[in-house]
Design a protein around this motif. Sequence first.
Motif, short mmCIF file in Angstrom:
data_model
loop_
_atom_site.label_atom_id
_atom_site.label_comp_id
_atom_site.label_asym_id
_atom_site.label_seq_id
_atom_site.Cartn_x
_atom_site.Cartn_y
_atom_site.Cartn_z
N LEU A 40 0.83 -1.21 0.00
CA LEU A 40 0.00 0.00 0.00
C LEU A 40 0.87 1.26 0.00
CD1 LEU A 40 -2.87 -0.95 2.50
CD2 LEU A 40 -2.96 -0.88 0.01
N LEU A 41 1.91 1.25 0.84
CA LEU A 41 2.77 2.44 0.93
C LEU A 41 3.36 2.78 -0.44
CD1 LEU A 41 4.32 4.56 2.81
CD2 LEU A 41 6.21 2.97 2.69
N PHE A 42 3.97 1.79 -1.07
CA PHE A 42 4.66 2.11 -2.33
C PHE A 42 3.67 2.41 -3.46
CE2 PHE A 42 8.33 0.21 -0.14
CZ PHE A 42 9.19 1.29 -0.29
N TYR A 44 0.91 3.99 -3.07
CA TYR A 44 0.49 5.38 -2.86
C TYR A 44 1.63 6.36 -3.16
CZ TYR A 44 -4.25 4.57 -1.27
OH TYR A 44 -5.58 4.24 -1.25
N VAL A 45 2.87 5.97 -2.84
CA VAL A 45 4.00 6.84 -3.22
C VAL A 45 4.04 6.94 -4.75
CG1 VAL A 45 6.50 7.19 -3.15
CG2 VAL A 45 5.34 6.31 -1.15
N GLY A 46 3.76 5.82 -5.41
CA GLY A 46 3.71 5.82 -6.87
C GLY A 46 2.65 6.78 -7.38
N MET B 40 11.83 7.68 -7.45
CA MET B 40 10.43 7.65 -7.92
C MET B 40 9.95 9.06 -8.28
SD MET B 40 8.82 4.80 -5.36
CE MET B 40 7.13 4.91 -5.95
N TYR B 41 10.22 10.01 -7.39
CA TYR B 41 9.74 11.37 -7.66
C TYR B 41 10.47 11.98 -8.86
CZ TYR B 41 6.59 11.78 -3.70
OH TYR B 41 5.52 11.61 -2.85
N TYR B 172 5.13 0.15 8.97
CA TYR B 172 4.62 0.66 7.69
C TYR B 172 3.31 1.44 7.83
CZ TYR B 172 7.95 -1.51 4.43
OH TYR B 172 9.06 -1.84 3.71
N LEU B 176 2.63 5.28 6.53
CA LEU B 176 1.63 5.58 5.51
C LEU B 176 0.59 6.57 6.03
CD1 LEU B 176 0.51 4.88 2.68
CD2 LEU B 176 -0.71 2.97 3.71
N LEU B 181 5.51 10.13 3.50
CA LEU B 181 5.93 10.11 2.10
C LEU B 181 4.79 10.42 1.14
CD1 LEU B 181 8.36 7.04 1.71
CD2 LEU B 181 8.94 9.45 1.87
N VAL B 182 3.57 10.21 1.63
CA VAL B 182 2.40 10.39 0.77
C VAL B 182 1.49 11.45 1.39
CG1 VAL B 182 0.39 9.22 -0.20
CG2 VAL B 182 2.49 7.93 0.22
N LEU B 186 -4.30 12.06 -0.39
CA LEU B 186 -4.42 10.94 -1.35
C LEU B 186 -5.05 9.71 -0.71
CD1 LEU B 186 -1.13 10.78 -3.46
CD2 LEU B 186 -3.41 11.44 -4.21
N LEU B 187 -5.05 9.67 0.62
CA LEU B 187 -5.53 8.47 1.32
C LEU B 187 -7.03 8.59 1.58
CD1 LEU B 187 -2.60 8.19 3.90
CD2 LEU B 187 -2.88 6.92 1.78
#
Lengths: 261, 255
Positions: A40-42, A44-46, B40-41, B172, B176, B181-182, B186-187
């Motif tokens: 889930l973390l990655f 969402y980072v994606g 990634m970014y 984790y 999250l 990081l997010v 978005l969640l």
Amino acid sequence: MNAVRVFFLGGAVSYRALFNWMQPVVYVPTMLAGPLFQILLFAYVGRASGVESDAFFVVGNAVQVAAMAGVFGVAMTIGGERWTQTLSLVLVSPANRLALFLGRALPLIVNGFILSWFGFAVGWAFLDFDPAARSLPALALCVATTAASCTAFGLVIGSFGLYAREIFVAANLAYMGLLIFCGVNVPLDALPQWMEAVSRGLPLTHGIEAARSIVGGAAISDVGGLLARELAVGAAYAAAAYVLLRAFEALGRRKASFETY
Amino acid sequence: MVRLFYAGWLFHLKNLSNSLFFVLISVLQPVIFASIAFFMYRSGQRPGTLLYVALGAGLMGIWSSTLFGSGGAIQWQRWQGTLEIVVAAPAPFLLVLVPLTLATATIGLYSIVTTLLWGRVFFGMPLAFAPPLQLAVALPATVVSLGLMGLLLASTFVLYRQASAFSNLLEYPVWLATGLLVPLSLLPGWVTWISWGLAPTWGIKAIRSAALGGGDAWGAIGMCVALGVVYLILGAVFMKNFERLARRRATLSLT
């Protein structure tokens, strides 16, 4: 016959005794919740970074969690023997070493396989991941191959546990190394060239690539080369592990280090 | 009391700094996660967010060291055979434990420093901070609130023999759910409700607002302090209960 017994019974007993993962209170948070939230973390980072699709992260991380069982599992098998002060008893036995260690690796391969499928199920349930049903058998082959090669890699890391005490730290490092080098979350062409070159010598890289192709609609024949390379990498690590296990066993005897912890 | 507090904090800080495991989770692990996020970014054509990511990865390290250090604090004292001694000492057990949990959060500061340096050296990340006063307050406020959250973890995890499994469970999800990081936007909406009760949410808000400018840094710092007080009260109650039960059942020395 005795070697076969050591392989199957020794492996099963070692798995239950050392990991205690049969207890839901340990297995669920460690082996299921960890991968679930990693995926889930990655994913969402994606989404936040605007790179690749959910399927990219689900496949990459679901296949990679097989390494968790392989790398940590083997490391803890040997580290756990040291912790419980049974390492010298195991190594003083006349048991066939190949059967002894491969027997311990087999349940971890099965475990890694199950964990990967759990990861795919997480992706299907919570994210935008819906592979075609006909792709599943080929995907299973990719996962089984990768779980085996990761466990062979784990044996190499675990072999150091015959001599060194901080094997859990080494396992963590190895696991994180796989996470960054093998294209799990970052497309290989987005990595610096030297990292991409290193990734070709690591387990996971080809397996993940093959699994992504299968999910993308490729046939099993299209990824035969990738799976063959994944198997070859795994076989090379398995051979290296056997040599290292024997060498560190001899060194441990000479330095009387089996009982240090 | 101040001497006890300072000596305990310093002792545990040195002790944890000598542990390969804690160096791994407070230095190497954040650097690896920061690198993955940087790639990634950058690959997603959003390189302007590198400092945002580096600070988040740094706080991930503070959370990991607090989680594993504080979650297993009492169990470790048991294994080392020192739990009976510290409980029997004239000083209140709480005053012995709080410096330890604060020390586990403090060594997480290594991760902020290393991820910033890593980003600067290897990814060319600009280190342009807003005026430093807010940051100078936000960092210690975050560390203290996480350390007190660690006290709450220590006092509840002690009820379970498999504390490390619970630590694995929480690493984790908190990364999250606290927007490290997010972005929280978005969640799913219900995650925001959970995130409000977690110190890292406000810690990262305070640090990012202070470092990048914009946002309400002082409000977030205030929330860190308020949550720290709540954690302290709850931790003290739970710890008192643990001490009472452990004395009555004579289980302090059981491993």
